[in-house]
Design an enzyme around this catalytic site. Structure first.
Site, mmCIF file in Angstrom:
data_model
loop_
_atom_site.group_PDB
_atom_site.id
_atom_site.type_symbol
_atom_site.label_atom_id
_atom_site.label_comp_id
_atom_site.label_asym_id
_atom_site.label_seq_id
_atom_site.Cartn_x
_atom_site.Cartn_y
_atom_site.Cartn_z
ATOM 1 N N LYS A 1 0.828 -1.201 0.000
ATOM 2 C CA LYS A 1 0.000 0.000 0.000
ATOM 3 C C LYS A 1 0.868 1.259 0.000
ATOM 4 C CE LYS A 1 -4.074 -1.995 2.311
ATOM 5 N NZ LYS A 1 -3.622 -3.382 2.379
ATOM 6 N N GLU B 1 -3.084 6.507 8.172
ATOM 7 C CA GLU B 1 -3.859 7.463 7.387
ATOM 8 C C GLU B 1 -4.863 8.189 8.276
ATOM 9 O OE1 GLU B 1 -4.005 5.458 2.964
ATOM 10 O OE2 GLU B 1 -5.697 5.143 4.304
ATOM 11 N N HIS C 1 -13.918 -3.094 9.665
ATOM 12 C CA HIS C 1 -13.207 -2.775 8.421
ATOM 13 C C HIS C 1 -13.306 -3.896 7.396
ATOM 14 C CE1 HIS C 1 -11.738 0.572 10.744
ATOM 15 N NE2 HIS C 1 -11.146 -0.235 11.595
ATOM 16 N N ARG D 1 -6.180 -8.674 -8.113
ATOM 17 C CA ARG D 1 -6.823 -9.990 -8.181
ATOM 18 C C ARG D 1 -8.308 -9.789 -8.398
ATOM 19 N NH1 ARG D 1 -9.456 -9.546 -3.395
ATOM 20 N NH2 ARG D 1 -8.367 -8.564 -1.651
#
Length: 678
Positions: A116, A200, A235, A296
């Site tokens: 990421k 973040e 999440h 994917r």
């Protein structure tokens, strides 16, 4: 086109790939761990190869074992599914080196987007807007806390190599950061073999929108529109839909262009998903920010298939074999609306704690052009602690969102699962809750709708006990007739169980329990049925079992002038006579309180707190002799690749811990000797 492919996965996605391959005339090879020897994907494939013990790190995560299986079976290509090795660039590279096609993007593209942090740095250079945060390589806890302080709370800690909500923690205040970071890193290391994280800014009232992209090896790339995945718990996505409610053509085009540009920037080939986070008002105005690219096929790909009429697995096979994309961008369009609900073995009332066990009874809604069920589980199969506890994906389609919601509500009401706790009732409430029904979507929807989604548990309606009684009486009568037919005197009143009593009115009492409360149904036998009485309410009841190939235990019950269709599944679980009554879209679990059946009381014994599932003790959070208040964390248990915190059930004192960090524990094992105190 390939003539034979190996599927390096299990469960629902393996079965999904097999279905398309079979339609295309492509033979399939399944791989399986020892725990999956009798799994559905093994039964469906043309061939199957065992690759190791139950633990994923000793089977499904061993690329060399999978390549050996491919060589032994002469498979020409490997489909990785999702999870496991699907985003492992080293495995993709090893496939090419071995002369086997990898049905996915090139290793370089996986490498570019697999981290990421690296992906965000790459796209930042390309001008793609990013969520404010820290994406660097420095992983010292003090430095990461300083970065979080600078960003401003709340922040989200995320595993750089992760997905599926694993290795992710929301931190509301500075004091919680260190513990959350340690937990996040442990979980990420266990799930992905990489404990690196990024930080973040957490955007409240945000929506999670993702774009399906597809590219071929000839330089062509298209997007197949968007999916809204905003509804999440811990999440992890719960319900997905396409198209995104409120999306404008202009915003769709802008996000589609950004996603295609991201794919082209890394030389992408195959199916991929570019994920964005945006304000809840983004369709009309507002910015969107790149989160990550999943290199994917996504779990939620069926909703895209339903609105486009395309088979994305077929596209994968064609592109991997060297063909061009089947359609151009201007040939793709959106038709209707689709929703997907993930059916999990979990307990929503206990913070979605996973549930393990055998599926004693499983009935699915009937499939049609409007209803689709993707699953790797059948009745009798085991939900083990080794893998993700997903039972199925329920997908519906209709001409618009309103009609699709009605389809979903009915399909969920038709699900019948006994043997493990599930989220089916929770999903039924979710799709009916005003916020979701009105498309007032954001990632905090479940939390802000808790009063609707987690109502206080009241007592079941009297009809539940009446239906259970009718089902029991019908089964009892059928069994008596069968026995009497084989006796020397088939009409003996001692065999018929028809309520006959010498010189007495034919009456009896059936007792049930719910939440510790006893409910007694008085049964009076009458010529044309039974007079049932509960708590002052009396009805004339009749019933018959329906000859249904779809639902076992289904019956029609008449209560006075009201006719009900229900299912009653009778099972003995944990030495209890349980009755699962499926009525009006809800599963009511009541106990048959039979004095002739000895019931061993469950729960903790000797003041102990027990393990809700098999797992590994990660950390002890209290000390022997310590006095704690209700809800205080006592220890952390790792199971199913997630960490679960065991808390004090009431004010009390920790006498002693029965295990130390690192110990493996069985389901039901006593973890803590705990003494309640006022």
């Amino acid at each position: 086109m390939f003539s034979k492919i190996l599927i390096a996965n299990r469960g629902e996605i393996a079965c999904r790939v097999i279905r398309t391959a079979r339609r295309m005339g492509v033979r399939t090879v399944a791989v399986y761990s020892e725990a999956d020897a009798n799994a559905r994907h093994v039964r469906l494939a043309d061939e199957a190869v065992c690759i190791g013990p139950a633990a994923a790190r000793e089977s499904y995560l061993l690329g060399e074992r999978i390549l050996e299986a491919a060589a032994r079976s002469a498979a020409q290509a490997i489909h990785p599914g999702y999870g496991f090795l699907s985003e492992n660039d080293a495995f993709a590279e090893a496939c090419v080196t071995a002369g086997i096609s990898f049905i996915g993007p090139p290793a370089a593209a996986i490498r570019a987007m697999g981290s990421k942090s690296a992906a965000k740095n790459l796209l930042a250079a390309a001008g793609v807007p990013l969520t404010p945060g820290y994406h660097g390589d420095e992983q010292d806890a003090d430095i990461l806390r300083q970065q979080a302080d600078a960003i401003g709370y709340p922040v989200l800690i995320k595993a750089t190599a992760g997905g599926g909500g694993k290795g992710m923690r929301l931190v509301e205040q500075r004091a919680d950061f260190t513990a959350a970071l340690a937990s996040c890193q442990r979980e990420a290391s266990a799930a992905f073999g990489n404990g690196q994280v990024l930080i973040e800014k957490y955007l409240r009232h945000s929506r999670h929108i993702e774009i399906q992209v597809f590219a071929d090896s000839h330089g062509n790339c298209v997007h197949l529109f968007e999916r809204d995945c905003s509804v999440q718990r811990r999440h992890q996505k719960v319900v997905e839909e396409a198209p995104a409610p409120g999306m404008t053509a202009e915003r769709r085009a802008a996000m589609g262009r950004a996603a295609v540009d991201a794919a082209l920037a890394v030389g992408y080939v195959g199916a991929g998903t570019v994920e964005f986070i945006a304000s809840d008002a983004f369709p009309q105005a507002g910015s969107f920010y790149f989160m990550e690219m999943n290199t994917r096929l996504q779990v939620e790909h069926p909703v895209t298939e339903m609105i486009t009429g395309q088979d994305l697995v077929e596209w994968q096979l064609r592109v991997a074999s060297g063909e061009r994309l089947p359609l151009r961008q201007d040939q793709l369009d959106i038709r209707g609306h689709a929703l997907e609900a993930r059916i999990y073995a979990e307990n929503p009332e206990q913070e979605f704690l996973p549930s393990t066990g055998r599926l004693l009874h499983l009935a699915r809604p009937a499939e049609s052009l409007n209803v689709r069920v993707d699953t790797g589980i059948e009745q009798g199969d085991e939900i083990s602690p080794f893998y993700d506890p997903m039972i199925a994906k329920l997908i519906v389609w209709d001409v618009d969102r309103h009609a699709a919601l009605a389809r979903m509500r009915q399909a969920l009401a038709d699900y019948r699962i006994v043997g493990v706790s599930t989220n089916v009732d929770f999903l039924s409430r979710l799709v009916a809750c005003p916020a979701f029904a009105n498309a007032d979507l954001d990632t905090g929807l479940i939390e802000r709708s808790r009063s609707f989604l987690f109502p206080a548990r009241g007592e079941p309606p009297s009809s539940v006990f009446f239906v259970a009684a009718v089902a029991g009486l019908l089964r009892e009568h059928a069994a008596a007739l069968a026995r009497s037919g084989h006796s020397g005197d088939p009409w003996s009143p001692w065999s018929l169980h028809d309520g006959w009593r010498l010189n007495l009115h034919p009456r009896r009492t059936l007792s049930y329990r719910f939440a510790g409360v006893r409910y007694e149904v008085l049964v009076a036998y009458e010529t044309d049925g039974w007079r049932l009485t509960l708590g002052g309410e009396s009805v004339l009841a009749r019933g018959r079992f329906l000859d249904s190939g779809q639902f076992a235990g289904q019956l029609a019950v008449e209560l006075d002038d009201r006719r009900l269709i229900a299912s009653v599944i009778a099972v003995n679980e944990k030495q209890e006579q349980r009755r699962h009554v499926f009525l009006d879209g809800t599963n009511y679990v009541i106990l048959r309180d039979d004095p002739l059946h000895l019931v061993a009381a469950g729960g903790a014994h000797g003041g102990g707190l027990t393990a809700p599932m098999p797992g590994r003790i990660v950390a002890l959070l209290a000390a022997p002799g310590q006095r704690v208040e209700k809800g205080v964390p006592l220890l952390i248990l790792e199971a199913m690749k997630m960490e679960h915190t065991i808390t004090a059930p009431m004010n009390g004192r920790v006498r002693v811990f029965c295990y130390v960090a690192g110990d493996q524990v069985a389901d039901g094992a006593t973890l803590v000797d705990f003494a309640a105190e006022a």
